[in-house]
Design a protein around this motif. Structure first.
Motif, PDB file in Angstrom:
ATOM      1  N   SER A  52      37.025 -74.545 -56.270  1.00 41.35           N
ATOM      2  CA  SER A  52      35.738 -75.186 -55.770  1.00 41.35           C
ATOM      3  C   SER A  52      36.192 -76.693 -55.311  1.00 41.35           C
ATOM      4  O   SER A  52      37.171 -77.319 -55.965  1.00 41.35           O
ATOM      5  CB  SER A  52      34.638 -75.086 -56.529  1.00 41.35           C
ATOM      6  OG  SER A  52      34.743 -75.643 -57.831  1.00 41.35           O
ATOM      7  N   GLU A  62      35.491 -75.500 -50.521  1.00 37.21           N
ATOM      8  CA  GLU A  62      36.401 -74.820 -51.436  1.00 37.21           C
ATOM      9  C   GLU A  62      37.854 -74.939 -50.694  1.00 37.21           C
ATOM     10  O   GLU A  62      38.021 -74.989 -49.512  1.00 37.21           O
ATOM     11  CB  GLU A  62      36.063 -73.523 -52.120  1.00 37.21           C
ATOM     12  CG  GLU A  62      36.316 -72.189 -51.012  1.00 37.21           C
ATOM     13  CD  GLU A  62      36.145 -70.920 -51.185  1.00 37.21           C
ATOM     14  OE1 GLU A  62      36.487 -69.982 -50.543  1.00 37.21           O
ATOM     15  OE2 GLU A  62      35.494 -70.798 -52.370  1.00 37.21           O
ATOM     16  N   PHE A  63      38.895 -74.726 -51.563  1.00 33.55           N
ATOM     17  CA  PHE A  63      40.278 -74.699 -51.217  1.00 33.55           C
ATOM     18  C   PHE A  63      41.056 -73.721 -51.582  1.00 33.55           C
ATOM     19  O   PHE A  63      40.781 -72.985 -52.724  1.00 33.55           O
ATOM     20  CB  PHE A  63      41.079 -76.176 -51.756  1.00 33.55           C
ATOM     21  CG  PHE A  63      40.329 -77.393 -51.524  1.00 33.55           C
ATOM     22  CD1 PHE A  63      40.406 -78.054 -50.259  1.00 33.55           C
ATOM     23  CD2 PHE A  63      39.415 -77.815 -52.377  1.00 33.55           C
ATOM     24  CE1 PHE A  63      39.998 -79.321 -50.110  1.00 33.55           C
ATOM     25  CE2 PHE A  63      38.861 -78.967 -52.305  1.00 33.55           C
ATOM     26  CZ  PHE A  63      39.092 -79.695 -50.908  1.00 33.55           C
ATOM     27  N   ILE A  64      42.058 -73.330 -50.827  1.00 34.35           N
ATOM     28  CA  ILE A  64      42.722 -72.009 -51.228  1.00 34.35           C
ATOM     29  C   ILE A  64      44.300 -72.792 -51.416  1.00 34.35           C
ATOM     30  O   ILE A  64      44.812 -73.484 -50.814  1.00 34.35           O
ATOM     31  CB  ILE A  64      43.299 -71.159 -49.977  1.00 34.35           C
ATOM     32  CG1 ILE A  64      42.043 -70.509 -49.500  1.00 34.35           C
ATOM     33  CG2 ILE A  64      44.303 -70.215 -50.369  1.00 34.35           C
ATOM     34  CD1 ILE A  64      42.179 -69.774 -48.507  1.00 34.35           C
ATOM     35  N   ASN A  96      46.760 -68.148 -61.122  1.00 34.07           N
ATOM     36  CA  ASN A  96      46.657 -67.898 -59.547  1.00 34.07           C
ATOM     37  C   ASN A  96      47.879 -67.266 -59.253  1.00 34.07           C
ATOM     38  O   ASN A  96      47.903 -66.584 -57.891  1.00 34.07           O
ATOM     39  CB  ASN A  96      46.831 -69.626 -58.758  1.00 34.07           C
ATOM     40  CG  ASN A  96      45.406 -70.325 -58.717  1.00 34.07           C
ATOM     41  OD1 ASN A  96      44.504 -69.635 -59.124  1.00 34.07           O
ATOM     42  ND2 ASN A  96      45.605 -71.456 -58.539  1.00 34.07           N
ATOM     43  N   ARG A  98      44.066 -64.203 -53.407  1.00 38.05           N
ATOM     44  CA  ARG A  98      43.518 -65.445 -52.847  1.00 38.05           C
ATOM     45  C   ARG A  98      42.722 -66.524 -53.836  1.00 38.05           C
ATOM     46  O   ARG A  98      41.688 -66.710 -54.177  1.00 38.05           O
ATOM     47  CB  ARG A  98      41.914 -64.972 -51.799  1.00 38.05           C
ATOM     48  CG  ARG A  98      41.565 -66.143 -50.949  1.00 38.05           C
ATOM     49  CD  ARG A  98      40.319 -65.419 -49.892  1.00 38.05           C
ATOM     50  NE  ARG A  98      40.039 -66.498 -48.865  1.00 38.05           N
ATOM     51  CZ  ARG A  98      38.896 -67.322 -49.203  1.00 38.05           C
ATOM     52  NH1 ARG A  98      38.448 -67.343 -50.331  1.00 38.05           N
ATOM     53  NH2 ARG A  98      38.453 -68.263 -48.297  1.00 38.05           N
ATOM     54  N   CYS A 146      38.642 -79.141 -57.980  1.00 37.88           N
ATOM     55  CA  CYS A 146      39.591 -79.405 -57.116  1.00 37.88           C
ATOM     56  C   CYS A 146      39.566 -81.245 -57.512  1.00 37.88           C
ATOM     57  O   CYS A 146      40.490 -81.547 -57.833  1.00 37.88           O
ATOM     58  CB  CYS A 146      39.773 -79.372 -55.921  1.00 37.88           C
ATOM     59  SG  CYS A 146      41.217 -79.698 -54.907  1.00 37.88           S
ATOM     60  N   THR A 153      41.633 -69.545 -55.018  1.00 38.61           N
ATOM     61  CA  THR A 153      40.633 -70.494 -54.520  1.00 38.61           C
ATOM     62  C   THR A 153      40.265 -71.585 -55.591  1.00 38.61           C
ATOM     63  O   THR A 153      40.259 -71.069 -56.933  1.00 38.61           O
ATOM     64  CB  THR A 153      39.390 -69.895 -53.871  1.00 38.61           C
ATOM     65  OG1 THR A 153      38.543 -69.151 -54.637  1.00 38.61           O
ATOM     66  CG2 THR A 153      39.866 -69.287 -52.572  1.00 38.61           C
ATOM     67  N   ASN A 181      41.522 -75.530 -45.081  1.00 40.76           N
ATOM     68  CA  ASN A 181      41.138 -75.733 -46.569  1.00 40.76           C
ATOM     69  C   ASN A 181      42.389 -75.049 -47.106  1.00 40.76           C
ATOM     70  O   ASN A 181      42.232 -74.927 -48.410  1.00 40.76           O
ATOM     71  CB  ASN A 181      39.806 -75.036 -47.163  1.00 40.76           C
ATOM     72  CG  ASN A 181      39.813 -73.642 -46.985  1.00 40.76           C
ATOM     73  OD1 ASN A 181      40.607 -73.126 -46.224  1.00 40.76           O
ATOM     74  ND2 ASN A 181      39.045 -73.175 -47.476  1.00 40.76           N
ATOM     75  N   ASP A 182      43.385 -74.942 -46.615  1.00 38.07           N
ATOM     76  CA  ASP A 182      44.914 -74.458 -47.308  1.00 38.07           C
ATOM     77  C   ASP A 182      45.468 -75.773 -47.918  1.00 38.07           C
ATOM     78  O   ASP A 182      45.803 -76.700 -47.188  1.00 38.07           O
ATOM     79  CB  ASP A 182      45.544 -73.759 -46.440  1.00 38.07           C
ATOM     80  CG  ASP A 182      44.872 -72.179 -45.922  1.00 38.07           C
ATOM     81  OD1 ASP A 182      43.789 -71.793 -46.480  1.00 38.07           O
ATOM     82  OD2 ASP A 182      45.487 -71.653 -45.057  1.00 38.07           O
TER      83      ASP A 182
END
Length: 310
Positions: A93, A11-13, A84, A89, A97, A91, A171-172
């Motif tokens: 998936s 996952e990504f932030i 967002n 946080r 993404c 995020t 993953n930021d």
């Protein structure tokens, strides 16, 4: 899963403005207003073209396609951007993404090609008016629109097929949405092939159509200068001016974002350009066409008059 000292990303932030919480509320309201104007403006353009028979021409058929594209392109990212703004946080998936990045890419390519098709339509209308209805008949218009979508689909599919198989490390993502360029920076494997194909794709869908549009408008300008009627010249410049304004805004931001060397771009710069390109530009198209186009203004007056009388 771990490979060496790198963990695979699941996952990504999306950082967005999370480092500036005091600006998030204001940013949310600005994006919301822009999104509402985008939906209302483009939907109104599409509605007018459907209900007003005087707008049943190739030019407005392509314009309705452009409005539909703008709604889809904006909707592919703006709701998530707004959501967002209020998440501590934010995020997304891995699969979502990737889907967002490829959908946005496909819609962006389609718009590039469609703007080139619209330039060709104006070229035929002004430079070859006696054969315009024969050349730009309904079947041809549909084929050109379908070809724009089909080419963009296959060019995007090529990016999907050769995508990096593993993304690892942090993953930021210092961005509001998932952009393909930002994802490539997280790849564990060599991405030279990906970057090369992206560059070739950018040249094919940005530089080549843009040169075609410039050449087309040079021919159009010469043809307009030979029109003896001042009213005819004004009308030609009006319809072409609206399209050329949209082309300048769209291609200018897209080229700046996709054709500059990655080493010279910064995350904050990319974020600002992406917001203008993906959020503001879809709003500008209906405004430009409605404010500068007398046919659209006339269709709006006729539609309002019929509604009031009914």
């Amino acid at each position: 899963m771990i490979k060496g000292n790198q963990s695979l990303v699941t996952e990504f932030i999306l950082v967005g403005l999370s480092h500036y919480p005091q600006a998030q509320t204001a940013f949310f309201w600005v994006v919301l207003i822009v999104y509402i104007v985008t939906l209302v403006g483009n939907s109104l353009i599409m509605l007018l073209i459907v209900v007003d028979h005087q707008l049943h021409t190739p030019m407005y058929f392509f314009l309705s396609n452009l409005s539909f594209l703008d709604i889809c392109y904006s909707t592919s990212s703006v709701p998530q951007i707004m959501a967002n703004c209020f998440r501590k946080r934010p995020t997304i998936s891995y699969s979502r993404c990737l889907a967002q990045s490829y959908i946005s890419l496909c819609l962006g390519i389609t718009e590039c090609l469609l703007l080139a098709v619209m330039a060709y339509d104006r070229f035929v209308a002004i430079c070859n008016p006696l054969h315009y209805t024969v050349i730009m008949r309904g079947k041809v218009c549909i084929q050109l629109a379908v070809a724009s979508w089909a080419i963009s689909f296959f060019l995007t599919l090529a990016q999907v097929v050769i995508r990096p198989k593993r993304l690892c490390g942090h993953n930021d993502i210092n961005h509001f949405t998932c952009e393909l360029q930002t994802l490539l920076k997280l790849a564990c494997s060599d991405t030279h092939i990906n970057e090369m194909i992206m560059l070739v794709t950018s040249l094919l869908v940005l530089v080549v159509p843009f040169i075609f549009i410039l050449a087309t408008y040079m021919r159009i300008s010469l043809a307009v200068l030979h029109i003896h009627s001042a009213q005819g010249r004004t009308k030609a410049f009006s319809t072409c001016g609206s399209h050329l304004t949209v082309v300048t805004i769209f291609y200018g931001t897209a080229m700046f974002m996709y054709l500059q060397p990655q080493s010279k771009s910064t995350s904050d710069q990319d974020k600002l350009i992406a917001v203008f390109y993906g959020v503001v530009t879809p709003m500008l198209n209906p405004l430009i066409y409605s404010l500068r186009n007398k046919d659209v203004q006339g269709a709006m007056r006729r539609t309002i008059t019929r509604t009031v009388l009914v």
